[in-house]
Design a protein around this motif. Structure first.
Motif, PDB file in Angstrom:
ATOM      1  N   GLY A 184       8.207  -3.426  -7.374  1.00  0.00           N
ATOM      2  CA  GLY A 184       7.422  -4.542  -6.866  1.00  0.00           C
ATOM      3  C   GLY A 184       6.363  -4.304  -5.811  1.00  0.00           C
ATOM      4  O   GLY A 184       5.669  -5.241  -5.409  1.00  0.00           O
ATOM      5  N   ASN A 185       6.209  -3.062  -5.350  1.00  0.00           N
ATOM      6  CA  ASN A 185       5.249  -2.809  -4.266  1.00  0.00           C
ATOM      7  C   ASN A 185       3.863  -3.394  -4.543  1.00  0.00           C
ATOM      8  O   ASN A 185       3.257  -4.050  -3.686  1.00  0.00           O
ATOM      9  CB  ASN A 185       5.097  -1.300  -4.090  1.00  0.00           C
ATOM     10  CG  ASN A 185       5.010  -0.939  -2.637  1.00  0.00           C
ATOM     11  OD1 ASN A 185       5.397  -1.723  -1.772  1.00  0.00           O
ATOM     12  ND2 ASN A 185       4.479   0.236  -2.361  1.00  0.00           N
ATOM     13  N   PHE A 186       3.358  -3.138  -5.742  1.00  0.00           N
ATOM     14  CA  PHE A 186       2.008  -3.554  -6.095  1.00  0.00           C
ATOM     15  C   PHE A 186       1.870  -5.084  -6.056  1.00  0.00           C
ATOM     16  O   PHE A 186       1.014  -5.618  -5.353  1.00  0.00           O
ATOM     17  CB  PHE A 186       1.662  -3.020  -7.494  1.00  0.00           C
ATOM     18  CG  PHE A 186       0.323  -3.455  -8.011  1.00  0.00           C
ATOM     19  CD1 PHE A 186      -0.835  -2.784  -7.643  1.00  0.00           C
ATOM     20  CD2 PHE A 186       0.203  -4.537  -8.878  1.00  0.00           C
ATOM     21  CE1 PHE A 186      -2.084  -3.183  -8.115  1.00  0.00           C
ATOM     22  CE2 PHE A 186      -1.026  -4.936  -9.358  1.00  0.00           C
ATOM     23  CZ  PHE A 186      -2.171  -4.262  -8.975  1.00  0.00           C
TER      24      PHE A 186
ATOM     25  N   ASP B 287      -9.733   9.986 -12.085  1.00  0.00           N
ATOM     26  CA  ASP B 287      -9.190  10.479 -10.812  1.00  0.00           C
ATOM     27  C   ASP B 287      -9.391   9.394  -9.750  1.00  0.00           C
ATOM     28  O   ASP B 287     -10.233   9.516  -8.866  1.00  0.00           O
ATOM     29  CB  ASP B 287      -9.912  11.787 -10.430  1.00  0.00           C
ATOM     30  CG  ASP B 287      -9.227  12.479  -9.258  1.00  0.00           C
ATOM     31  OD1 ASP B 287      -8.223  11.946  -8.749  1.00  0.00           O
ATOM     32  OD2 ASP B 287      -9.704  13.550  -8.853  1.00  0.00           O
ATOM     33  N   LEU B 288      -8.587   8.370  -9.894  1.00  0.00           N
ATOM     34  CA  LEU B 288      -8.757   7.156  -9.076  1.00  0.00           C
ATOM     35  C   LEU B 288      -8.824   7.445  -7.583  1.00  0.00           C
ATOM     36  O   LEU B 288      -9.656   6.891  -6.868  1.00  0.00           O
ATOM     37  CB  LEU B 288      -7.596   6.196  -9.375  1.00  0.00           C
ATOM     38  CG  LEU B 288      -7.536   4.910  -8.569  1.00  0.00           C
ATOM     39  CD1 LEU B 288      -8.746   4.030  -8.844  1.00  0.00           C
ATOM     40  CD2 LEU B 288      -6.254   4.142  -8.875  1.00  0.00           C
ATOM     41  N   HIS B 289      -7.959   8.323  -7.112  1.00  0.00           N
ATOM     42  CA  HIS B 289      -7.878   8.535  -5.670  1.00  0.00           C
ATOM     43  C   HIS B 289      -9.025   9.368  -5.105  1.00  0.00           C
ATOM     44  O   HIS B 289      -9.173   9.485  -3.893  1.00  0.00           O
ATOM     45  CB  HIS B 289      -6.518   9.124  -5.291  1.00  0.00           C
ATOM     46  CG  HIS B 289      -5.408   8.154  -5.561  1.00  0.00           C
ATOM     47  ND1 HIS B 289      -4.128   8.534  -5.842  1.00  0.00           N
ATOM     48  CD2 HIS B 289      -5.401   6.794  -5.640  1.00  0.00           C
ATOM     49  CE1 HIS B 289      -3.388   7.455  -6.053  1.00  0.00           C
ATOM     50  NE2 HIS B 289      -4.134   6.395  -5.949  1.00  0.00           N
ATOM     51  N   ASN B 290      -9.816   9.945  -6.009  1.00  0.00           N
ATOM     52  CA  ASN B 290     -11.041  10.622  -5.551  1.00  0.00           C
ATOM     53  C   ASN B 290     -12.265   9.911  -6.116  1.00  0.00           C
ATOM     54  O   ASN B 290     -13.289  10.533  -6.379  1.00  0.00           O
ATOM     55  CB  ASN B 290     -11.030  12.091  -5.983  1.00  0.00           C
ATOM     56  CG  ASN B 290     -10.035  12.874  -5.156  1.00  0.00           C
ATOM     57  OD1 ASN B 290     -10.062  12.811  -3.933  1.00  0.00           O
ATOM     58  ND2 ASN B 290      -9.140  13.561  -5.821  1.00  0.00           N
ATOM     59  N   SER B 291     -12.143   8.612  -6.334  1.00  0.00           N
ATOM     60  CA  SER B 291     -13.272   7.824  -6.829  1.00  0.00           C
ATOM     61  C   SER B 291     -13.714   6.880  -5.714  1.00  0.00           C
ATOM     62  O   SER B 291     -13.093   6.828  -4.649  1.00  0.00           O
ATOM     63  CB  SER B 291     -12.859   7.013  -8.063  1.00  0.00           C
ATOM     64  OG  SER B 291     -12.023   5.945  -7.661  1.00  0.00           O
ATOM     65  N   ASP B 292     -14.774   6.097  -5.987  1.00  0.00           N
ATOM     66  CA  ASP B 292     -15.212   5.179  -4.924  1.00  0.00           C
ATOM     67  C   ASP B 292     -14.563   3.800  -5.057  1.00  0.00           C
ATOM     68  O   ASP B 292     -14.994   2.842  -4.442  1.00  0.00           O
ATOM     69  CB  ASP B 292     -16.751   5.086  -4.888  1.00  0.00           C
ATOM     70  CG  ASP B 292     -17.320   4.786  -6.253  1.00  0.00           C
ATOM     71  OD1 ASP B 292     -16.528   4.395  -7.132  1.00  0.00           O
ATOM     72  OD2 ASP B 292     -18.548   4.936  -6.429  1.00  0.00           O
TER      73      ASP B 292
ATOM     74  N   MET C 296      -1.240   0.627  -4.103  1.00  0.00           N
ATOM     75  CA  MET C 296      -0.453   1.592  -4.858  1.00  0.00           C
ATOM     76  C   MET C 296       0.901   1.032  -5.294  1.00  0.00           C
ATOM     77  O   MET C 296       1.501   0.198  -4.622  1.00  0.00           O
ATOM     78  CB  MET C 296      -0.231   2.849  -4.021  1.00  0.00           C
ATOM     79  CG  MET C 296      -1.473   3.712  -3.961  1.00  0.00           C
ATOM     80  SD  MET C 296      -1.048   5.427  -3.698  1.00  0.00           S
ATOM     81  CE  MET C 296      -0.979   5.432  -1.931  1.00  0.00           C
ATOM     82  N   THR C 297       1.351   1.533  -6.439  1.00  0.00           N
ATOM     83  CA  THR C 297       2.698   1.214  -6.911  1.00  0.00           C
ATOM     84  C   THR C 297       3.633   2.331  -6.417  1.00  0.00           C
ATOM     85  O   THR C 297       3.167   3.355  -5.907  1.00  0.00           O
ATOM     86  CB  THR C 297       2.744   1.173  -8.454  1.00  0.00           C
ATOM     87  OG1 THR C 297       2.734   2.512  -8.957  1.00  0.00           O
ATOM     88  CG2 THR C 297       1.575   0.402  -9.041  1.00  0.00           C
TER      89      THR C 297
END
Ligand SMILES: C[S@@+](CC[C@H](N)C(=O)[O-])C[C@H]1O[C@@H](n2cnc3c(N)ncnc32)[C@H](O)[C@@H]1O
Length: 210
Positions: free
Chosen positions: A49-51, A177-182, A188-189
Motif C-alpha cells: 500500500g505505500n504507493f 530508467d525512471l529514476h534517472n529520468s526527469d 515509490m512502491t
C-alpha cells in the motif's frame, strides 16, 4: 506475493474503516462512498500500500481505491493506516479478474505497479495488460482510458507496450530508467524501493485511449 499469516488478520480487516467489505454493492456508485464527484483512480495489485496511501495523502482531491487479492498482504496496508484519517482512500480485497463486478464506468485512471510478470507464455492471460484484462477495463473506465504502468520486468514491459498498442492505446512518456529520468514527484512502491536499492532500472509508461 503471499506473506506469512499475521495473527488476527480477519479481525484487523473486519475492523478497518478503509476496507470496503462488499465492494460489489458499490458498483456504479462509488462516488457515493466518497460523497463527492472527484476522479477515481485505482491501483490493481497494490501490495502493502505505500504507493496508494501516499498518493491519497498528496492528492486530496482525487479518490483512490487500492485493490489486492491476499489478506496477508492487504493487512499490511491497513496497519500503515492505523493513525491516518484519509477520506479519499478505500481498499478492496478481491481478484482483479472480477473487476467488472465491482466497477461500472466510473474509473478515471488505473495504476499497475510491479504487477506479477507471469513469465511463461502459457500464463500470459494472467498479465494485467493482457487483452482479456484490457477488455474488462473498457467497462470500468468512465470516459477516456488512462493506464500508468511501472515495472522492473522488461519482458512484461515489452509485452504491455505491444498489447496496449494493439488495443488502441497511445503510449506517452515511456522511460526505461525512471529514476534517472526527469520525471518528478514519483511515489515509490515497496517493490520499487527494493529494486532501486540494488540498482535495478525501472520502466514506466503512460497509456491513453479515447
Ligand atoms: C509483485 S507485487 C507488487 C506490489 C506493489 N504494487 C509494489 O509495487 O510494491 C504484485 C501484487 O499484485 C497482487 N495481485 C496479483 N494479481 C492480482 C489480481 N489478479 N488481483 C488483485 N491483486 C493481484 C499480488 O497479490 C501482489 O501483492
Amino acid at each position: 506475493m503471499r506473506l506469512r499469516n499475521i495473527k488476527g488478520v480477519d479481525s484487523i480487516i473486519e475492523k478497518s474503516k478503509y476496507i470496503v467489505k462488499s465492494p460489489e454493492k458499490n458498483k456504479g456508485k462509488w462516488k457515493e462512498v466518497f460523497s463527492n464527484e472527484n476522479e477515481i483512480h485505482i491501483e490493481i495489485g497494490m501490495g502493502k500500500g505505500n504507493f496508494i496511501i501516499n498518493m491519497a495523502k498528496n492528492n486530496p482531491n482525487i479518490n483512490f481505491i487500492g485493490i489486492e487479492m491476499y489478506d496477508s498482504v492487504i493487512v499490511r496496508a491497513v496497519q500503515k493506516l492505523e493513525n491516518e484519517d484519509l477520506l479519499n482512500l478505500k481498499l478492496v480485497k478481491m481478484d482483479a479478474r472480477l473487476i467488472e463486478d465491482v466497477f461500472d464506468k466510473e474509473v478515471d485512471l488505473i495504476y499497475l505497479n510491479f504487477s506479477d510478470p507471469w513469465p511463461k507464455n502459457r500464463n500470459a492471460k494472467r498479465r494485467l495488460t493482457h487483452k482479456n484484462f484490457l477488455d474488462k477495463y473498457e467497462n470500468i473506465f468512465k470516459g477516456k482510458k488512462i493506464i500508468f504502468q511501472k515495472t522492473d520486468n522488461i519482458h512484461l514491459f515489452e509485452f504491455s507496450i505491444e498489447s496496449l498498442s494493439e488495443y488502441g492505446y497511445k503510449l506517452k512518456n515511456i522511460s526505461l530508467d525512471l529514476h534517472n529520468s526527469d520525471f518528478s514527484n514519483n511515489i515509490m512502491t515497496e517493490y520499487e524501493e527494493k529494486f532501486k536499492n540494488i540498482g535495478v532500472r525501472i520502466n514506466r509508461l503512460e497509456a491513453y485511449k479515447d
